[in-house]
Design a protein around this motif. Structure first.
Motif, PDB file in Angstrom:
ATOM      1  N   VAL A  24       0.828  -1.202   0.000  1.00 49.86           N
ATOM      2  CA  VAL A  24       0.000   0.000   0.000  1.00 49.86           C
ATOM      3  C   VAL A  24       0.867   1.260   0.000  1.00 49.86           C
ATOM      4  N   LYS A  25       1.934   1.263   0.824  1.00 45.56           N
ATOM      5  CA  LYS A  25       2.772   2.465   0.941  1.00 45.56           C
ATOM      6  C   LYS A  25       3.463   2.844  -0.371  1.00 45.56           C
ATOM      7  N   ASP A  26       3.617   1.858  -1.284  1.00 46.61           N
ATOM      8  CA  ASP A  26       4.247   2.143  -2.576  1.00 46.61           C
ATOM      9  C   ASP A  26       3.284   2.818  -3.551  1.00 46.61           C
ATOM     10  N   TYR A  27       2.000   2.789  -3.247  1.00 45.23           N
ATOM     11  CA  TYR A  27       0.992   3.334  -4.165  1.00 45.23           C
ATOM     12  C   TYR A  27       0.128   4.428  -3.545  1.00 45.23           C
ATOM     13  N   MET A  28       0.334   4.701  -2.255  1.00 44.96           N
ATOM     14  CA  MET A  28      -0.482   5.709  -1.588  1.00 44.96           C
ATOM     15  C   MET A  28      -0.124   7.109  -2.079  1.00 44.96           C
ATOM     16  N   SER A  29      -1.081   8.000  -1.979  1.00 45.31           N
ATOM     17  CA  SER A  29      -0.840   9.409  -2.279  1.00 45.31           C
ATOM     18  C   SER A  29      -0.249  10.051  -1.038  1.00 45.31           C
ATOM     19  N   THR A  30       0.780  10.858  -1.228  1.00 48.47           N
ATOM     20  CA  THR A  30       1.387  11.542  -0.087  1.00 48.47           C
ATOM     21  C   THR A  30       1.203  13.055  -0.163  1.00 48.47           C
ATOM     22  N   LYS A  31       0.837  13.551  -1.334  1.00 55.63           N
ATOM     23  CA  LYS A  31       0.529  14.980  -1.475  1.00 55.63           C
ATOM     24  C   LYS A  31      -0.976  15.116  -1.286  1.00 55.63           C
ATOM     25  N   LEU A  32      -1.370  15.328  -0.035  1.00 58.63           N
ATOM     26  CA  LEU A  32      -2.782  15.266   0.309  1.00 58.63           C
ATOM     27  C   LEU A  32      -3.429  16.632   0.472  1.00 58.63           C
ATOM     28  N   VAL A  33      -4.696  16.677   0.126  1.00 55.74           N
ATOM     29  CA  VAL A  33      -5.527  17.814   0.453  1.00 55.74           C
ATOM     30  C   VAL A  33      -6.156  17.452   1.792  1.00 55.74           C
ATOM     31  N   THR A  34      -5.805  18.203   2.830  1.00 55.17           N
ATOM     32  CA  THR A  34      -6.334  17.923   4.156  1.00 55.17           C
ATOM     33  C   THR A  34      -7.183  19.100   4.629  1.00 55.17           C
ATOM     34  N   PHE A  35      -7.977  18.812   5.640  1.00 53.44           N
ATOM     35  CA  PHE A  35      -8.848  19.836   6.208  1.00 53.44           C
ATOM     36  C   PHE A  35      -8.602  19.909   7.709  1.00 53.44           C
ATOM     37  N   THR A  36      -9.023  21.014   8.314  1.00 58.49           N
ATOM     38  CA  THR A  36      -8.895  21.181   9.759  1.00 58.49           C
ATOM     39  C   THR A  36     -10.294  21.248  10.367  1.00 58.49           C
ATOM     40  N   PRO A  37     -10.420  20.862  11.632  1.00 57.95           N
ATOM     41  CA  PRO A  37     -11.732  20.835  12.273  1.00 57.95           C
ATOM     42  C   PRO A  37     -12.458  22.182  12.277  1.00 57.95           C
ATOM     43  N   ASP A  38     -11.709  23.278  12.301  1.00 55.74           N
ATOM     44  CA  ASP A  38     -12.346  24.592  12.381  1.00 55.74           C
ATOM     45  C   ASP A  38     -12.695  25.202  11.016  1.00 55.74           C
ATOM     46  N   GLN A  39     -12.330  24.549   9.932  1.00 54.94           N
ATOM     47  CA  GLN A  39     -12.685  25.060   8.600  1.00 54.94           C
ATOM     48  C   GLN A  39     -14.188  25.012   8.388  1.00 54.94           C
ATOM     49  N   SER A  40     -14.690  25.962   7.585  1.00 53.57           N
ATOM     50  CA  SER A  40     -16.123  25.955   7.286  1.00 53.57           C
ATOM     51  C   SER A  40     -16.432  24.892   6.238  1.00 53.57           C
ATOM     52  N   VAL A  41     -17.642  24.384   6.278  1.00 55.11           N
ATOM     53  CA  VAL A  41     -18.085  23.395   5.300  1.00 55.11           C
ATOM     54  C   VAL A  41     -18.053  24.019   3.903  1.00 55.11           C
ATOM     55  N   GLN A  42     -18.338  25.296   3.809  1.00 56.38           N
ATOM     56  CA  GLN A  42     -18.292  25.978   2.512  1.00 56.38           C
ATOM     57  C   GLN A  42     -16.880  25.920   1.930  1.00 56.38           C
ATOM     58  N   GLU A  43     -15.856  26.139   2.751  1.00 55.44           N
ATOM     59  CA  GLU A  43     -14.467  26.031   2.286  1.00 55.44           C
ATOM     60  C   GLU A  43     -14.175  24.617   1.775  1.00 55.44           C
ATOM     61  N   VAL A  44     -14.675  23.633   2.492  1.00 58.96           N
ATOM     62  CA  VAL A  44     -14.462  22.238   2.094  1.00 58.96           C
ATOM     63  C   VAL A  44     -15.095  21.978   0.730  1.00 58.96           C
ATOM     64  N   VAL A  45     -16.337  22.418   0.558  1.00 56.67           N
ATOM     65  CA  VAL A  45     -17.036  22.215  -0.715  1.00 56.67           C
ATOM     66  C   VAL A  45     -16.246  22.858  -1.849  1.00 56.67           C
ATOM     67  N   GLU A  46     -15.786  24.082  -1.649  1.00 62.90           N
ATOM     68  CA  GLU A  46     -15.007  24.781  -2.684  1.00 62.90           C
ATOM     69  C   GLU A  46     -13.728  24.003  -3.006  1.00 62.90           C
ATOM     70  N   CYS A  47     -13.069  23.473  -1.980  1.00 62.30           N
ATOM     71  CA  CYS A  47     -11.824  22.723  -2.157  1.00 62.30           C
ATOM     72  C   CYS A  47     -12.075  21.390  -2.870  1.00 62.30           C
ATOM     73  N   LEU A  48     -13.140  20.691  -2.501  1.00 63.16           N
ATOM     74  CA  LEU A  48     -13.473  19.420  -3.156  1.00 63.16           C
ATOM     75  C   LEU A  48     -13.704  19.632  -4.647  1.00 63.16           C
ATOM     76  N   ILE A  49     -14.413  20.691  -4.969  1.00 62.28           N
ATOM     77  CA  ILE A  49     -14.700  20.997  -6.374  1.00 62.28           C
ATOM     78  C   ILE A  49     -13.418  21.401  -7.106  1.00 62.28           C
ATOM     79  N   ARG A  50     -12.632  22.269  -6.480  1.00 62.33           N
ATOM     80  CA  ARG A  50     -11.394  22.758  -7.110  1.00 62.33           C
ATOM     81  C   ARG A  50     -10.415  21.610  -7.394  1.00 62.33           C
ATOM     82  N   HIS A  51     -10.282  20.676  -6.462  1.00 56.98           N
ATOM     83  CA  HIS A  51      -9.313  19.587  -6.604  1.00 56.98           C
ATOM     84  C   HIS A  51      -9.912  18.317  -7.220  1.00 56.98           C
ATOM     85  N   LYS A  52     -11.209  18.363  -7.522  1.00 56.32           N
ATOM     86  CA  LYS A  52     -11.912  17.218  -8.125  1.00 56.32           C
ATOM     87  C   LYS A  52     -11.728  15.953  -7.292  1.00 56.32           C
ATOM     88  N   ILE A  53     -11.971  16.084  -5.984  1.00 54.77           N
ATOM     89  CA  ILE A  53     -11.894  14.951  -5.070  1.00 54.77           C
ATOM     90  C   ILE A  53     -13.230  14.801  -4.355  1.00 54.77           C
TER      91      ILE A  53
END
Length: 162
Positions: A24-53
């Motif tokens: 698994v470690k040979d194929y995992m993604s290490t450049k991750l889009v991560t979120f923090t607990p205090d981020q707004s859901v709106q920011e998350v939605v914008e990020c999901l759309i922007r990064h197509k994840i």
């Protein structure tokens, strides 16, 4: 008098069926889009759309995994915000994220990982080492590994020639 035949020990030939360790470690993604607990859901939605994840890990300031947030979590918030007439920006990740996160071992064989995906019906698994998030493996990453294995087998089979 009978004819006796003797064959000496033969050197073991490499075959296609030889186990190829794909971890698994040979194929995992290490450049991750991560979120923090205090981020707004709106920011998350914008990020999901922007990064197509379709979701991502939630980490604290020490890069420790505290949850996962997905499109589904955001859709649920959107639906409830309409019902309660509350805008998206008034809700944060901590309120919406899934906290009971299943992780996967980076040393796990990709075939065992594929079975884990099938049993859990999850789309992604985080990989944690020494308490820190180090990667993420998705179903697509497992499929890529399987294609590479097929390619390696094909190459091994054709190099010997006939």
């Amino acid at each position: 008098m009978g004819i006796k035949s003797f064959q000496g020990a033969r050197k073991q030939q490499n075959t296609i069926t030889e186990a190829v360790a794909l971890k698994v470690k040979d194929y995992m993604s290490t450049k991750l889009v991560t979120f923090t607990p205090d981020q707004s859901v709106q920011e998350v939605v914008e990020c999901l759309i922007r990064h197509k994840i379709s979701g991502g890990p939630v980490v604290n300031s020490n890069n420790e995994l505290v949850g996962i947030i997905s499109e589904g979590d955001c859709l649920k918030q959107l639906s409830e915000s309409r019902y309660y007439n509350m805008p998206l920006e008034h809700d944060n990740v901590e309120k919406r994220m899934a906290r009971n996160v299943e992780i996967i071992d980076g040393n796990l064989d990709i075939f065992d990982a594929a079975n884990k995906f099938l049993q859990s019906k999850r789309r992604r698994f985080p990989i944690v080492e020494n308490g820190k998030l180090i990667g993420l493996i998705s179903q697509k990453d497992i499929l890529k590994a399987a294609l590479q294995l097929k390619g390696e087998n094909w190459n091994s089979a054709t190099k010997g020639g006939s």
